[in-house]
Design an enzyme around this catalytic site. Structure first.
Site, PDB file in Angstrom:
ATOM      1  N   LYS A   1       0.854  -1.189   0.000  1.00 44.89           N
ATOM      2  CA  LYS A   1       0.000   0.000   0.000  1.00 44.89           C
ATOM      3  C   LYS A   1       0.892   1.243   0.000  1.00 44.89           C
ATOM      4  O   LYS A   1       1.760   1.384   0.869  1.00 44.89           O
ATOM      5  CB  LYS A   1      -0.838  -0.022   1.273  1.00 44.89           C
ATOM      6  CG  LYS A   1      -2.271   0.399   1.075  1.00 44.89           C
ATOM      7  CD  LYS A   1      -2.985   0.233   2.388  1.00 44.89           C
ATOM      8  CE  LYS A   1      -4.416   0.640   2.273  1.00 44.89           C
ATOM      9  NZ  LYS A   1      -5.014   0.806   3.590  1.00 44.89           N
TER      10      LYS A   1
HETATM   11  C1  E4P Z   1      -8.292   1.106   3.810  1.00 47.70           C
HETATM   12  O1  E4P Z   1      -7.574   0.773   2.911  1.00 47.70           O
HETATM   13  C2  E4P Z   1      -8.177   2.426   4.469  1.00 47.70           C
HETATM   14  O2  E4P Z   1      -6.924   2.581   5.041  1.00 47.70           O
HETATM   15  C3  E4P Z   1      -9.280   2.591   5.480  1.00 47.70           C
HETATM   16  O3  E4P Z   1     -10.500   2.185   4.885  1.00 47.70           O
HETATM   17  C4  E4P Z   1      -9.388   4.002   6.024  1.00 47.70           C
HETATM   18  O4  E4P Z   1     -10.566   4.133   6.769  1.00 47.70           O
HETATM   19  P1  E4P Z   1     -10.860   5.389   7.707  1.00 47.70           P
HETATM   20  O5  E4P Z   1     -10.985   6.587   6.834  1.00 47.70           O
HETATM   21  O6  E4P Z   1     -12.160   5.050   8.381  1.00 47.70           O
HETATM   22  O7  E4P Z   1      -9.729   5.487   8.658  1.00 47.70           O
END
Ligand code: E4P
Length: 274
Positions: free
Chosen positions: A98
């Site tokens: 990521k």
């Molecule tokens: C997933 O890949 C993201 O990091 C995650 O959904 C972020 O979610 P949030 O905005 O609720 O922290």
């Protein structure tokens, strides 16, 4: 639509697997922190390499696990991505790196470090999930750089719009896909009226150009938002465990099961044996 579990908690990933509702896992530094804090508060010591290995094993061979880099410079992110992939992909062949679509924290900083890292890792055949995507344009750039996945953050765009609207809100509150008006004007973020619209427009653009990049609707906060990103055609929704549980519940289902259980006559029960 595939369902990924947006969690770094092994219990949650395990349960979602048992439900048959885990086609993949997404983590980020904040989710890892939450999981580690929970373990530590339970008096457990955490060996991070073992812990990540367990996440990869629990997710299993066909379920991609996104692991995020932490540096802000392209060269360092590439080193971290190569290291994470080298260390953990051998276990189940399911690691995805990521990378933030941009790592600049303010105007005046270099904006292209994320894209450079995405391009470099993708060229090395390491699958990348471009994260922190807040506009369809960012998604397009990440896809062109070779990202296997892009993650538009629906919930955070809703938060941004609600802040513009001057609303106070809870994290799980529903925000309408069609957006909201203030003083007779639609409140938007450069033409995007909601997080769901961000996902929809991202899908439209990538599909129009036949790009292979898959769209992961991310930052989802409630069941209705999941429905709307599914209607928008997202390839994948990454869903926090509490939202996954919210999706199955309905008071009329509870009520129905109580009545059906009451109405089972002995003659019918007998068919199933003692
Ligand atoms: C997933 O890949 C993201 O990091 C995650 O959904 C972020 O979610 P949030 O905005 O609720 O922290």
């Amino acid at each position: 639509m595939k369902i990924f579990v947006d969690s770094a908690e092994i219990d949650e990933i395990n349960k979602a697997k048992e439900y048959g509702m885990c086609d993949g896992v997404t983590t980020n530094p904040s989710l890892i922190k939450k999981a580690v804090d929970k373990l530590k508060s339970g008096g457990k010591k955490v060996d991070m390499a073992n812990y990540i290995s367990d996440i990869c094993k629990v997710a299993g061979r066909d379920s991609p696990v996104s692991l995020e880099v932490v540096s802000l410079k392209a060269e360092d992110m590439v080193k971290e991505g190569v290291m994470l992939y080298g260390k953990f992909n051998g276990l189940m062949g399911n690691v995805v790196i990521k990378v933030p679509v941009s790592t600049s924290r303010q105007e005046g900083e270099e904006h292209y470090e994320g894209l450079k890292a995405i391009k470099d890792l993708s060229r090395r055949k390491i699958p990348v999930n471009a994260t922190l995507v807040m506009t369809p344009e960012q998604a397009l750039l990440a896809a062109k750089a070779g990202a296997a996945y892009v993650s538009p953050f629906a919930g955070r765009i809703d938060d941004y719009l609600r802040t513009k609207l001057g609303e106070s809100f809870g994290k799980g509150d529903y925000f309408p896909a069609e957006g909201k008006h203030k003083d007779g004007q639609l409140v938007d973020d450069k033409g995007i009226a909601s997080g769901v619209e961000l996902v929809k427009r991202t899908m439209e653009i990538l599909e129009r150009y036949g790009m292979k990049t898959e769209v992961i609707a991310a930052s989802l906060r409630n069941a209705r938002q999941v429905r709307e990103v599914a209607l928008a055609g997202a390839h994948i929704a990454t869903i926090p465990f509490d939202v996954l549980e919210e999706m199955i519940k309905h008071p009329k289902t509870f009520e129905g099961i109580v009545k059906f259980s009451e109405d089972v006559v002995p003659e019918y029960q007998k068919i199933f044996g003692d």
